[in-house]
Design an enzyme around this catalytic site. Structure first.
Site, PDB file in Angstrom:
ATOM      1  N   ASP A  51     -57.759  46.487  34.589  1.00  0.00           N
ATOM      2  CA  ASP A  51     -57.207  46.243  35.923  1.00  0.00           C
ATOM      3  C   ASP A  51     -56.475  44.916  36.033  1.00  0.00           C
ATOM      4  OD1 ASP A  51     -58.351  48.647  36.459  1.00  0.00           O
ATOM      5  OD2 ASP A  51     -60.105  47.810  37.477  1.00  0.00           O
ATOM      6  N   GLU A  85     -67.949  50.251  30.078  1.00  0.00           N
ATOM      7  CA  GLU A  85     -68.408  48.946  29.523  1.00  0.00           C
ATOM      8  C   GLU A  85     -69.911  48.949  29.267  1.00  0.00           C
ATOM      9  OE1 GLU A  85     -66.253  49.318  32.111  1.00  0.00           O
ATOM     10  OE2 GLU A  85     -64.606  48.932  30.739  1.00  0.00           O
ATOM     11  N   ASP A 137     -63.080  55.902  31.377  1.00  0.00           N
ATOM     12  CA  ASP A 137     -63.052  54.648  32.139  1.00  0.00           C
ATOM     13  C   ASP A 137     -64.497  54.200  32.376  1.00  0.00           C
ATOM     14  OD1 ASP A 137     -62.094  52.588  33.801  1.00  0.00           O
ATOM     15  OD2 ASP A 137     -61.973  53.887  35.565  1.00  0.00           O
TER      16      ASP A 137
HETATM   17  O1  MIG Z   1     -63.659  51.238  39.917  1.00  0.00           O
HETATM   18  O2  MIG Z   1     -60.697  55.444  38.523  1.00  0.00           O
HETATM   19  O3  MIG Z   1     -59.478  50.537  35.299  1.00  0.00           O
HETATM   20  O4  MIG Z   1     -57.454  52.366  35.823  1.00  0.00           O
HETATM   21  O5  MIG Z   1     -57.585  53.776  38.266  1.00  0.00           O
HETATM   22  C1  MIG Z   1     -62.341  51.497  39.535  1.00  0.00           C
HETATM   23  C2  MIG Z   1     -60.197  54.444  39.325  1.00  0.00           C
HETATM   24  C3  MIG Z   1     -62.297  52.644  38.559  1.00  0.00           C
HETATM   25  C4  MIG Z   1     -60.815  51.495  37.039  1.00  0.00           C
HETATM   26  C5  MIG Z   1     -59.717  51.710  36.043  1.00  0.00           C
HETATM   27  C6  MIG Z   1     -58.474  52.150  36.757  1.00  0.00           C
HETATM   28  C7  MIG Z   1     -58.745  53.396  37.547  1.00  0.00           C
HETATM   29  C8  MIG Z   1     -59.901  53.177  38.526  1.00  0.00           C
HETATM   30  N1  MIG Z   1     -61.075  52.726  37.798  1.00  0.00           N
END
Ligand code: MIG
Length: 816
Positions: A503, A430, A427
């Site tokens: 999200d 980016e 995650d």
């Molecule tokens: O700042 O890990 O898209 O699926 O549950 C949020 C917490 C960070 C973003 C991800 C989401 C995940 C969440 N993450």
């Protein structure tokens, strides 16, 4: 080497506006009085080199390479020196180059393959692509051009092509907008976009690839440039389509059709396909931010089994870690992870955990220490470490564009793999940084030795992270297939991972956006994709959740996920009525697993997209190029998810042919619209006539039970249709050694009775001996059935349905 090329790597001197205290510069480009664009002049000379032809206007050069008969690559060197030929999207092994002769006429040069003619006009350097009968498929509106300006260093490069009045555009990755991109401008800069809106752009992924269709013919353009890129699809000028970039090389692939399917296939031939996922990865997955402590994880798992709702995987989001330190456990919440994971495993659950790129600055944390000692973290232009705040607090970030760093990163998974973790979720890659959004532009990256700033590396950062994850896991799991999922991606990420759309929001509009995004991702090379079923932020009601679950069955990746501040989001959280329907649909996913698995094989082996928008199925019918709710999952199943609350019926267009409504086998004529009833416990799902759809008995997780036989549903046809069923061990790489079976079935009803033939390829043999064949849509009950010349009996099952038993090696069945 000529010196002029160096400026391309030079960075802008102004800091980006995301940088805290620095004077805010809105847009350096707009602040300039006038920027002159330089265009190619007339073609003055050409030369043949080892890979293709280079044309020159006396100063700039253009290289034209024939990759295959259908793929032609064009590169521009504004001052005559090409940049180093390196791409993260296209591995050199996928890039063959074929030498072809050049024909010269008075007005143009023509590079001819067996399929395509690429013409370069002498007078103005306009490039066009024609088919062999002279139909112009794609042509320059102006010659390739560029800007050179010391204020941003290097070149901005531009390409402008003609757009026909009927031309429509598809592809482009995860854009949250209509399928047809005509009239839109998009940009690519991977961004963490919590709760994004319809039309918001850019989002998490960069896929600088589009498909154009006009007069029924399709072609593709892949602009392989990792800098921030822009596309204009006949938006500013109705007769032009442009793409440009804030740096790097103007380099694109023209990909011939004429079918959209061929374009996608050929795009896959250069950027790769997804490896075959383990079977469990295509089951139903339950996720949450976050399930903790251990008792809660165990309780959720237990409820699935008690309520007999199939589920293959349960996810641990960031809270499983010790202070959000990657590769650690919070021992308070998870005192004995190994034991928990193995207990879950014996109940049929795989455990998937989150790993983020931000490494906590903490001298007592081994990952940080190793990274520091080996100089694995990204640095700024002045050599200070790039620091940013993310979940763990102050963090540094590995430079995944360095193969040594990737190797290290891959090895870090060892402990978690030994604990039994079966899959990993990358995650925030980016990359996302709290406050400033992402890294400052001046951050330096190794970029496989072709050093560059973050402007060049930003869009591939996430891809290289998940590549490191995948490669590491492949070693750690040995012959077992890893499961990985990433949020950020660039073209080619499919070689390492599945993706999700980030999200999203629990609204009906977002359910619709999800159906658009997954169709788009699928035709953009990222077929193994899913949305957060139910919506990440906000609260769905039972109806929205259930309708989303129904769409989830026909999403290549099927996972429920939700943000930390939302109410419970399990299939039973909305009361018994909804639970019943959710169970029915999750069970449907499990019945269809052998079909779905075969579709994944088709993607891996042949480069076919998993979801196929109607536009792709009938691209020659202009009206169908605008439809965006009907799509096919593989070749045989057409769906049209219900996207509105309280919807009682839906108008569904069915492509040419004959179709059977899945829930009651009613037949429908294709090439027309139908009003289809949409009770809450059904959705428009149609099976193409002549299909052979394999079906598993409902299991609570993949591989729960041994198959006694395989059920095949054979749908009647008065024509002739091809199907196939793929099978293998389910989670090893043995398929790479041909240990799999691909069974081709031909169902032929053209003579008034049904003939089913089978042809088997591959070295894998399944454990069961027989098929149970169910005939669907037969006009009358058969009077005789024979297998390879021997009569067999019709039987009735407990539900009073007729079927017959044949040996799995049968060659020919005749039903009269
Ligand atoms: O700042 O890990 O898209 O699926 O549950 C949020 C917490 C960070 C973003 C991800 C989401 C995940 C969440 N993450």
């Amino acid at each position: 080497m000529e010196e002029e090329l160096k400026p391309i790597a030079v960075e802008p001197t102004t800091e980006s506006s995301l940088e805290g205290d620095v004077h805010h510069v809105n847009n350096p480009v707009l602040d300039l009085p006038h920027i002159e664009k330089k265009y190619l002049g007339s073609v003055k000379s050409y030369l043949k080199h080892d890979k293709g032809y280079i044309f020159s206007d006396g100063s700039a050069k253009v290289e034209v390479t024939v990759v295959t008969d259908e793929i032609i690559r064009v590169r521009l060197a504004p001052k005559g020196s090409f940049l180093e030929d390196f791409s993260y999207a296209v591995p050199p092994s996928n890039l063959h180059s074929v030498l072809f002769d050049l024909e010269e006429s008075e007005d143009f040069f023509a590079v001819k393959t067996n399929t395509v003619i690429c013409k370069i006009k002498k007078q103005d350097f306009y490039i066009s692509f024609e088919d062999r009968i002279g139909k112009v498929v794609n042509a320059d509106y102006s010659s390739m051009h560029w800007e050179e300006n010391p204020d941003f260093g290097g070149y901005y490069v531009y390409c402008t092509k003609k757009a026909s009045s009927d031309e429509v555009f598809f592809g482009g990755g995860d854009k949250a907008t209509n399928l047809n991109l005509r009239g839109k401008r998009i940009q690519n800069w991977n961004s963490d976009t919590y709760s994004y809106a319809f039309n918001q752009d850019p989002l998490y992924k960069t896929i600088p690839f589009y498909i154009g269709v006009h007069e029924g013919d399709a072609y593709g353009i892949f602009f392989d440039n990792t800098f921030k890129t822009y596309f204009d699809f006949a938006a500013e000028n109705h007769d032009q389509t442009s793409f440009w970039s804030e740096g790097g090389e103007l380099q694109y692939y023209y990909i011939h059709g004429p079918h959209m399917m061929d374009v996608v296939k050929r795009y896959h031939s250069i950027t790769g396909t997804h490896y075959l996922p383990p079977m469990w990865a295509i089951g139903y997955h339950q996720c949450r931010w976050s399930y903790y402590p251990e008792t809660m994880v165990r309780d959720v798992a237990k409820q699935f089994r008690q309520r007999s709702i199939p589920c293959d995987a349960i996810y641990l989001d960031i809270d499983y870690m010790d202070g959000y330190r990657c590769f650690t456990w919070n021992k308070q919440y998870f005192p004995n992870p190994k034991k928990m994971i193995s207990d879950l495993a014996s109940d049929g659950f795989k455990t998937v955990v989150m790993i983020d790129p931000g490494i906590k600055v903490d001298d007592n944390y081994w990952v940080f220490k190793e990274g520091q000692e080996n100089k694995y973290f990204c640095r700024r232009g002045d050599d200070y470490f790039m620091e940013g705040f993310v979940w763990p607090g102050r963090c540094q970030f590995p430079d995944f564009t360095n193969p040594k760093v990737r190797e290290w990163w891959g090895s870090l998974y060892k402990g978690l793999v030994e604990d039994g973790v079966a899959g990993f979720w990358n995650d925030m890659n980016e990359p996302a940084v709290f406050g400033r959004g992402t890294f400052p532009d001046d951050v330096r990256h190794y970029y496989e030795g072709h050093r560059g700033s973050h402007r060049k590396a930003h869009n591939i950062y996430g891809m290289q992270m998940v590549r490191a994850t995948y490669d590491g896991l492949k070693k750690l799991y040995q012959n077992r297939r890893p499961f990985t999922i990433t949020r950020a991606a660039y073209s080619g990420t499919q070689r390492y991972s599945s993706v999700w759309t980030g999200d999203n929001v629990a609204t009906w509009e977002h359910l619709k956006i999800g159906t658009l995004q997954l169709q788009r991702l699928s035709v953009s090379g990222l077929s193994f994709c899913g949305t957060d079923i139910g919506g990440f932020t906000g609260e769905p009601d039972g109806e929205l959740f259930t309708r989303w679950m129904q769409f989830g069955v026909f999403s290549p990746f099927m996972r429920v996920h939700s943000a930390g501040d939302t109410r419970d989001r399990e299939p039973w959280s909305f009361g018994e009525d909804w639970e019943l329907i959710n169970r029915k649909f999750i069970e449907l996913r499990y019945k269809l697993l052998p079909y779905i698995y075969s579709v994944f094989w088709e993607q891996h082996k042949y480069g076919l997209p998993i979801l196929r928008p109607l536009a792709m199925l009938e691209q020659h019918i202009p009206k169908n190029l605008q439809r965006e709710e009907e799509f096919a999952f593989g070749d045989k199943i057409l769906v049209s998810p219900v996207l509105n609350p309280g919807q009682q019926e839906k108008i569904v267009y069915l492509p040419a042919g004959y179709w059977y409504y899945y829930f009651d086998n009613t037949g429908y004529e294709g090439a027309q619209e139908h009003v289809v009833h949409t009770p809450l416990d059904e959705m428009p799902v149609f099976i193409k006539h002549g299909s052979v759809i394999p079906e598993y008995p409902v299991m609570q997780y993949t591989g729960e039970k041994k198959l006694e036989h395989l059920k095949l549903n054979v749908y009647h046809t008065s024509g002739k249709e091809d199907s196939y069923v793929y099978a293998d061990h389910g989670d090893t790489f043995a398929y790479e050694q041909n240990i799999y079976s691909e069974k081709h079935f031909i169902v032929d009803g053209s003579q008034g009775f049904l003939v089913i033939t089978q042809h088997i390829e591959g070295l894998h043999s399944e454990r069961f001996d027989n098929y149970h064949i169910y005939l669907v849509g037969m006009p009358t009950l058969p009077t005789s059935v024979s297998q390879d010349g021997v009569d067999i009996e019709l039987q009735k099952d407990k539900q009073d349905n007729f079927f017959f038993v044949v040996e799995k090696e049968f060659r020919k069945i005749v039903v009269q």
